[in-house]
Design a protein around this motif. Sequence first.
Motif, PDB file in Angstrom:
ATOM      1  N   ARG A  24     -12.636  37.616  37.908  1.00 34.82           N
ATOM      2  CA  ARG A  24     -12.817  36.197  38.246  1.00 34.82           C
ATOM      3  C   ARG A  24     -12.281  35.267  37.156  1.00 34.82           C
ATOM      4  N   SER A  25     -11.745  35.811  36.098  1.00 31.22           N
ATOM      5  CA  SER A  25     -11.397  35.026  34.919  1.00 31.22           C
ATOM      6  C   SER A  25      -9.904  34.739  34.833  1.00 31.22           C
ATOM      7  N   VAL A  26      -9.578  33.731  34.022  1.00 25.68           N
ATOM      8  CA  VAL A  26      -8.189  33.513  33.636  1.00 25.68           C
ATOM      9  C   VAL A  26      -7.829  34.629  32.662  1.00 25.68           C
ATOM     10  N   ASP A  27      -6.834  35.419  32.989  1.00 24.96           N
ATOM     11  CA  ASP A  27      -6.489  36.614  32.211  1.00 24.96           C
ATOM     12  C   ASP A  27      -5.452  36.264  31.147  1.00 24.96           C
ATOM     13  N   VAL A  28      -5.853  36.402  29.878  1.00 27.88           N
ATOM     14  CA  VAL A  28      -4.919  36.136  28.773  1.00 27.88           C
ATOM     15  C   VAL A  28      -4.634  37.408  27.978  1.00 27.88           C
ATOM     16  N   SER A  29      -4.899  38.555  28.583  1.00 29.88           N
ATOM     17  CA  SER A  29      -4.748  39.821  27.850  1.00 29.88           C
ATOM     18  C   SER A  29      -3.301  40.112  27.470  1.00 29.88           C
ATOM     19  N   ALA A  30      -2.351  39.496  28.177  1.00 32.85           N
ATOM     20  CA  ALA A  30      -0.941  39.740  27.861  1.00 32.85           C
ATOM     21  C   ALA A  30      -0.415  38.814  26.773  1.00 32.85           C
ATOM     22  N   ALA A  31      -1.209  37.828  26.367  1.00 26.68           N
ATOM     23  CA  ALA A  31      -0.748  36.865  25.364  1.00 26.68           C
ATOM     24  C   ALA A  31      -0.570  37.544  24.011  1.00 26.68           C
ATOM     25  N   THR A  32       0.540  37.245  23.341  1.00 28.50           N
ATOM     26  CA  THR A  32       0.798  37.829  22.026  1.00 28.50           C
ATOM     27  C   THR A  32       0.620  36.814  20.899  1.00 28.50           C
ATOM     28  N   SER A  33       0.336  35.573  21.249  1.00 28.94           N
ATOM     29  CA  SER A  33       0.107  34.535  20.249  1.00 28.94           C
ATOM     30  C   SER A  33      -0.911  33.547  20.786  1.00 28.94           C
ATOM     31  N   ILE A  34      -1.505  32.776  19.900  1.00 28.71           N
ATOM     32  CA  ILE A  34      -2.454  31.756  20.330  1.00 28.71           C
ATOM     33  C   ILE A  34      -1.747  30.694  21.158  1.00 28.71           C
ATOM     34  N   GLU A  35      -0.520  30.357  20.789  1.00 25.57           N
ATOM     35  CA  GLU A  35       0.247  29.380  21.566  1.00 25.57           C
ATOM     36  C   GLU A  35       0.425  29.851  23.007  1.00 25.57           C
ATOM     37  N   GLU A  36       0.744  31.126  23.179  1.00 26.23           N
ATOM     38  CA  GLU A  36       0.924  31.675  24.525  1.00 26.23           C
ATOM     39  C   GLU A  36      -0.401  31.696  25.275  1.00 26.23           C
ATOM     40  N   LEU A  37      -1.471  32.055  24.587  1.00 27.42           N
ATOM     41  CA  LEU A  37      -2.806  32.068  25.185  1.00 27.42           C
ATOM     42  C   LEU A  37      -3.174  30.676  25.681  1.00 27.42           C
ATOM     43  N   LEU A  38      -2.981  29.675  24.836  1.00 23.75           N
ATOM     44  CA  LEU A  38      -3.340  28.304  25.198  1.00 23.75           C
ATOM     45  C   LEU A  38      -2.483  27.795  26.360  1.00 23.75           C
ATOM     46  N   ALA A  39      -1.234  28.201  26.402  1.00 24.69           N
ATOM     47  CA  ALA A  39      -0.367  27.794  27.504  1.00 24.69           C
ATOM     48  C   ALA A  39      -0.882  28.356  28.830  1.00 24.69           C
ATOM     49  N   THR A  40      -1.376  29.593  28.815  1.00 24.56           N
ATOM     50  CA  THR A  40      -1.932  30.205  30.025  1.00 24.56           C
ATOM     51  C   THR A  40      -3.177  29.455  30.480  1.00 24.56           C
ATOM     52  N   VAL A  41      -4.039  29.092  29.534  1.00 24.19           N
ATOM     53  CA  VAL A  41      -5.242  28.340  29.876  1.00 24.19           C
ATOM     54  C   VAL A  41      -4.868  26.958  30.404  1.00 24.19           C
ATOM     55  N   ARG A  42      -3.907  26.315  29.776  1.00 25.72           N
ATOM     56  CA  ARG A  42      -3.472  24.980  30.213  1.00 25.72           C
ATOM     57  C   ARG A  42      -2.993  25.014  31.667  1.00 25.72           C
ATOM     58  N   GLN A  43      -2.222  26.038  32.002  1.00 21.84           N
ATOM     59  CA  GLN A  43      -1.731  26.170  33.377  1.00 21.84           C
ATOM     60  C   GLN A  43      -2.883  26.367  34.357  1.00 21.84           C
ATOM     61  N   ALA A  44      -3.887  27.167  33.958  1.00 20.53           N
ATOM     62  CA  ALA A  44      -5.036  27.391  34.829  1.00 20.53           C
ATOM     63  C   ALA A  44      -5.809  26.097  35.049  1.00 20.53           C
ATOM     64  N   VAL A  45      -5.962  25.298  33.990  1.00 24.73           N
ATOM     65  CA  VAL A  45      -6.663  24.020  34.111  1.00 24.73           C
ATOM     66  C   VAL A  45      -5.905  23.088  35.057  1.00 24.73           C
ATOM     67  N   ARG A  46      -4.594  23.058  34.944  1.00 20.93           N
ATOM     68  CA  ARG A  46      -3.800  22.202  35.829  1.00 20.93           C
ATOM     69  C   ARG A  46      -3.930  22.637  37.279  1.00 20.93           C
ATOM     70  N   ARG A  47      -3.921  23.943  37.524  1.00 19.08           N
ATOM     71  CA  ARG A  47      -4.082  24.428  38.899  1.00 19.08           C
ATOM     72  C   ARG A  47      -5.453  24.051  39.444  1.00 19.08           C
ATOM     73  N   ARG A  48      -6.469  24.192  38.600  1.00 14.45           N
ATOM     74  CA  ARG A  48      -7.827  23.861  39.035  1.00 14.45           C
ATOM     75  C   ARG A  48      -7.954  22.363  39.317  1.00 14.45           C
ATOM     76  N   SER A  49      -7.392  21.553  38.449  1.00 17.59           N
ATOM     77  CA  SER A  49      -7.464  20.103  38.641  1.00 17.59           C
ATOM     78  C   SER A  49      -6.731  19.694  39.911  1.00 17.59           C
ATOM     79  N   ALA A  50      -5.571  20.306  40.164  1.00 16.14           N
ATOM     80  CA  ALA A  50      -4.811  19.989  41.380  1.00 16.14           C
ATOM     81  C   ALA A  50      -5.597  20.391  42.621  1.00 16.14           C
ATOM     82  N   ALA A  51      -6.272  21.557  42.574  1.00 14.47           N
ATOM     83  CA  ALA A  51      -7.067  22.002  43.717  1.00 14.47           C
ATOM     84  C   ALA A  51      -8.245  21.060  43.950  1.00 14.47           C
TER      85      ALA A  51
END
Length: 406
Positions: A24-51
């Motif tokens: 049920r979670s936003v999966d960041v297990s493939a992220a290799t850096s904090i920048e990449e991790l944060l980008a994945t979370v940012r995208q999830a937030v945008r999708r949620r806000s749009a929904a």
Amino acid sequence: MSTTSALGYRDDHLHLLGCAAARRSVDVSAATSIEELLATVRQAVRRRSAAALAARRQGGAVSAGDASHSWLRVWGYDDALLDERRHPTVAELDSVAAGYPAVLHHITGHVAVVNTAAGRALGLASGDVLVERHDVLAAVPRPDRAATVASVTDVLTELATAGISACTDATHTNDLAALELLAEAAAGAPSVDVTAMVGADRLDSLGDLTFGMTVPGPSAVSDEVGVRIGHAKVMPPHDDESAIAEMVATARACRFPVAIHAMDIDTLQASLDALEAHPPILDTARSAGSERIEPDRIEPDRIEHCALALPEQLDRIARLGVAVVTQPSFVTRREQKYRDQLSVTEQSWLWPLASLLRRGIRVTLSSDAPTVPPDPSEWIEAATSRTLAPAERIDSQTALRLCQVL
């Protein structure tokens, strides 16, 4: 627990509710850096806000009746594998998820970063990095019971598809309510035999139930499907290894064998001291009228993981008759971490396998899912071809035997 089980694989250490939550979670297990991790979370937030915006325009609501939908759950980072070699900060999580209470879970489940909104909702002054604070995280809203049961059933169905016909949930926060939920989920996937440990500090919740008994699933589905009560799980507090002996003593008073989480040499030493000070209590019902109980009729205590162990500690495990349930995938998935952080000598003590078997210690392979996928072929590959401490390799037939249902 099903009354019959086809021969297959056994995953003897996983976390079913954790697996369901990871789905049920936003999966960041493939992220290799904090920048990449944060980008994945940012995208999830945008999708949620749009929904949410689309739902409002249609006159509906995204989260009606379920507070868990207002929270953002993120899972799967490992600080040791990120380029920065650190945990993300509260400020960094705020920067991409300020509009939601957000919880970022470490892949092991033992650490979480909560942003400012989540921290305040949980009674903290602000966000924080929480280590083994399951008491705080328990207040995070969760999906309703029906949704959780359905999700766990899906996990069990996927295990069956992977050829796993038996599993042991090794979650230290399990109590009777958790076992009843797992039993209900197991009713929907009866081809997998489920055993569940109970937290050593939660044995009182069982009432008259005890080790080896079955918590039944809904009788309307089947009286023969449920969850077998397993070992008392001992999770040492991260700042107090002296508590291990107290938890073992509590389990003994309830006539439970114990399974102790041990990832380092000091914790393993304290665990072995506790097991020696509080030996197993024989079941008087089984031993009544018998002058002698055969050792193979007694369920052994367990050391979970045994990630780092001195040779003399392995000797002691053998003398105590303790079993080891280990996860060979860790030594391959985290090889670079171990090479960076451990000396050559320490690396030779890492995730022993061959050394355990030479001493006649009972060993079972497992995944610790959701940390590592419940894929027996991966465990076997790791056990037979590891490049770190290659002296601990075992042959493929032995590895296969260590993860099969007996």
